[in-house]
Write an enzyme that holds these catalytic residues in place. Structure first.
Site, PDB file in Angstrom:
ATOM      1  N   HIS A 191       0.861  -1.188   0.000  1.00 41.39           N
ATOM      2  CA  HIS A 191       0.000   0.000   0.000  1.00 41.39           C
ATOM      3  C   HIS A 191       0.895   1.236   0.000  1.00 41.39           C
ATOM      4  O   HIS A 191       1.693   1.436   0.918  1.00 41.39           O
ATOM      5  CB  HIS A 191      -0.931   0.001   1.221  1.00 41.39           C
ATOM      6  CG  HIS A 191      -2.040  -0.998   1.098  1.00 41.39           C
ATOM      7  ND1 HIS A 191      -2.560  -1.677   2.170  1.00 41.39           N
ATOM      8  CD2 HIS A 191      -2.717  -1.424   0.002  1.00 41.39           C
ATOM      9  CE1 HIS A 191      -3.524  -2.486   1.731  1.00 41.39           C
ATOM     10  NE2 HIS A 191      -3.632  -2.354   0.422  1.00 41.39           N
ATOM     11  N   GLU A 194       1.615   3.954   3.024  1.00 40.48           N
ATOM     12  CA  GLU A 194       2.002   3.498   4.362  1.00 40.48           C
ATOM     13  C   GLU A 194       3.523   3.530   4.493  1.00 40.48           C
ATOM     14  O   GLU A 194       4.179   2.500   4.559  1.00 40.48           O
ATOM     15  CB  GLU A 194       1.408   2.100   4.593  1.00 40.48           C
ATOM     16  CG  GLU A 194      -0.113   2.119   4.486  1.00 40.48           C
ATOM     17  CD  GLU A 194      -0.761   0.738   4.366  1.00 40.48           C
ATOM     18  OE1 GLU A 194      -0.048  -0.275   4.431  1.00 40.48           O
ATOM     19  OE2 GLU A 194      -1.994   0.689   4.196  1.00 40.48           O
ATOM     20  N   ARG A 249      -2.962   4.852  -2.434  1.00 39.35           N
ATOM     21  CA  ARG A 249      -2.905   3.524  -1.804  1.00 39.35           C
ATOM     22  C   ARG A 249      -2.632   2.401  -2.811  1.00 39.35           C
ATOM     23  O   ARG A 249      -1.887   1.466  -2.552  1.00 39.35           O
ATOM     24  CB  ARG A 249      -4.254   3.278  -1.110  1.00 39.35           C
ATOM     25  CG  ARG A 249      -4.496   1.864  -0.613  1.00 39.35           C
ATOM     26  CD  ARG A 249      -5.905   1.790  -0.019  1.00 39.35           C
ATOM     27  NE  ARG A 249      -6.356   0.436   0.223  1.00 39.35           N
ATOM     28  CZ  ARG A 249      -6.232  -0.199   1.387  1.00 39.35           C
ATOM     29  NH1 ARG A 249      -5.640   0.379   2.396  1.00 39.35           N
ATOM     30  NH2 ARG A 249      -6.698  -1.423   1.535  1.00 39.35           N
ATOM     31  N   HIS A 329       2.432  -3.244   7.102  1.00 38.49           N
ATOM     32  CA  HIS A 329       1.467  -2.206   6.721  1.00 38.49           C
ATOM     33  C   HIS A 329       1.423  -1.158   7.821  1.00 38.49           C
ATOM     34  O   HIS A 329       2.048  -1.296   8.862  1.00 38.49           O
ATOM     35  CB  HIS A 329       0.062  -2.808   6.594  1.00 38.49           C
ATOM     36  CG  HIS A 329      -0.120  -3.697   5.410  1.00 38.49           C
ATOM     37  ND1 HIS A 329      -0.901  -3.355   4.344  1.00 38.49           N
ATOM     38  CD2 HIS A 329       0.375  -4.923   5.124  1.00 38.49           C
ATOM     39  CE1 HIS A 329      -0.878  -4.333   3.446  1.00 38.49           C
ATOM     40  NE2 HIS A 329      -0.106  -5.300   3.899  1.00 38.49           N
ATOM     41  N   GLU A 404       0.399  -4.290  11.352  1.00 41.86           N
ATOM     42  CA  GLU A 404       0.013  -2.888  11.190  1.00 41.86           C
ATOM     43  C   GLU A 404       0.883  -2.097  12.159  1.00 41.86           C
ATOM     44  O   GLU A 404       0.775  -2.257  13.371  1.00 41.86           O
ATOM     45  CB  GLU A 404      -1.476  -2.680  11.526  1.00 41.86           C
ATOM     46  CG  GLU A 404      -2.442  -3.380  10.583  1.00 41.86           C
ATOM     47  CD  GLU A 404      -2.615  -2.677   9.239  1.00 41.86           C
ATOM     48  OE1 GLU A 404      -2.086  -1.563   9.063  1.00 41.86           O
ATOM     49  OE2 GLU A 404      -3.272  -3.264   8.359  1.00 41.86           O
TER      50      GLU A 404
HETATM   51 ZN   LIG Z   1      -2.001  -1.532   4.163  1.00 39.78          ZN
END
Ligand SMILES: [Zn+2]
Length: 440
Positions: A191, A194, A249, A329, A404
């Protein structure tokens, strides 16, 4: 044909609409709102119904399991949105009053204005700074310099090219032994916006390649495993986020068809596929969209994108040697494992739970941050076509994780530079614990 389309796209982007090649999309007075979901399906449905009407960019998907949801709204819709929320007795917070201010601060902090993709002044190993966000070219040069300096343990590998023909490169790190070794895969930047993810992957590469000379623990990790690290899986998107639209993104592939109601978006939001919805696992299921203009557009079919195909082929070529898969991410501070596409417990659920618990305790201890952990579907939200599920189910890699990184919402994707090192350090602690546990 594709080349013509790309040239056309570039011409239109730079000449007809934006005129100035240094054009950067402005988010002046765009706000980041936050609402507590509290297991309330009505809130989820209401927010989803506003998505298109108010051009909402969800930074966290509105789902029943989410603790809270954050989303960006342009100034034209502020008063409408707030009156709808008030009518529905929904308390909301404004986390960021003007997103552009954060983007401007980031540019200054990273000296982005002075840099271009060919000359940054930070391209040798000696002046490479781990506490900066770096361009695609700088990161590629960084791994190439490492290979040159440490040829016995480092090898740059190219797994494919992007829609815009940029190579997707990573680095293989390992001390040669006579045996076939298990390996670990770490990727980042699937992505584009990020940025803390590639910065963390770069830190891990640095630790392994440079610090092994003085740290026996790292030497042991390089002897026991081969490390395949891909700091930027989506170079086209990352470059677009760096130079044109900081909040991009998806990748940058041209859609085959665009809904007629969005003609003005043809060369804006309707470009690109959410690569982490494009894997062949429950393709088209929850938290994906068939609308090319959506942030979570899954593509026309599974593995329609060159970037995801490259990942698939490389992972398949590693076969049973691949023991661990980690995809980085941001944001939310979570370590998660399958499944994402269904609520059902994974066959290795117990094992993954126990091991992640140990990982999290090391991560949290490093800087006192709180990371949560658990299966993807119940910890963040159900999501289909994502890489950790595909790797777990189809490539049969038992230890498959999605992380994350920081933060928990105050800065979201525009995480200030001073968070890079602490985030990378705590993640590195977690990775080390994970690898040691697996060796036992
Ligand atoms: Zn992501």
């Amino acid at each position: 044909m594709k080349l013509i389309l790309i040239i056309l796209q570039i011409l239109i982007e730079f000449h007809f609409f934006q005129c100035n090649p240094l054009y950067q999309k402005s988010f002046l007075n765009h706000r980041l709102y936050s609402i507590d979901i509290g297991n309330n399906l009505t809130i989820v449905e209401l927010l989803n119904s506003l998505r298109d009407k108010m051009d909402i960019d969800f930074w966290q998907e509105p789902t029943i399991n989410a603790e809270r949801v954050s989303f960006r709204v342009a100034p034209d819709y502020h008063s409408n949105l707030e009156s709808v929320l008030k009518q529905n007795f929904l308390p909301f917070k404004i986390l960021i009053e003007d997103i552009q201010q954060l983007i401007d601060r980031e540019k200054e902090e990273n000296n982005q204005i002075m840099r271009n993709s060919y000359a940054s002044g930070r391209q040798t190993l000696d002046d490479f700074r781990l506490d900066y966000y770096h361009t695609y070219n700088e990161i590629m040069m960084f791994i190439e310099n490492l290979e040159r300096k440490h040829p016995a343990i480092a090898k740059v590998i190219t797994i494919g090219e992007t829609y815009e023909f940029h190579p997707i490169k990573g680095i293989k790190l390992g001390i040669k032994t006579n045996e076939t070794k298990p390996c670990i895969w770490i990727d980042a930047g699937i992505h584009a916006r990020e940025w803390i993810a590639p910065a963390t992957a770069v830190y891990v590469i640095y630790k392994l390649a440079v610090k092994q000379e003085v740290d026996p623990e790292i030497k042991q990790l390089l002897t026991a495993f081969d490390w395949y690290i891909f700091p930027l899986l989506n170079p086209d998107g990352y470059m677009y986020a760096w130079w044109t639209n900081r909040l991009w993104r998806k990748n940058r592939s041209t859609p085959k068809a665009v809904p007629i109601r969005y003609p003005w978006k043809l060369f804006d939001e309707c470009i690109g596929v959410d690569l982490n919805r494009n894997f062949d696992i429950s393709f088209g299921g929850s938290s994906t969209s068939g609308n090319p203009c959506s942030e979570i557009f899954r593509g026309d079919y599974a593995f329609s994108e060159k970037e995801t195909k490259a990942v698939r082929d490389m992972i398949m070529s590693l076969g049973s040697q691949l023991s661990v898969f980690i995809t980085l991410h941001s944001y939310s501070q979570m370590w998660m494992y399958p499944y994402g596409y269904k609520i059902e417990k994974a066959r290795d659920g117990e094992l993954l739970h126990n091991i992640t618990k140990k990982v999290i305790s090391a991560v949290n201890k490093k800087h006192g941050e709180r990371y949560r952990y658990g299966p993807i579907a119940t910890t963040i939200y159900p999501t289909s076509g994502s890489s950790p599920d595909w790797v777990y189910e189809k490539a049969k890699v038992k230890y498959s994780f999605i992380v994350e990184l920081r933060d928990r919402g105050n800065n979201g994707f525009i995480l200030p530079r001073n968070f890079i090192l602490p985030t990378a350090e705590e993640t590195w602690e977690g990775i080390k614990v994970l690898m040691k546990e697996i060796q036992l």
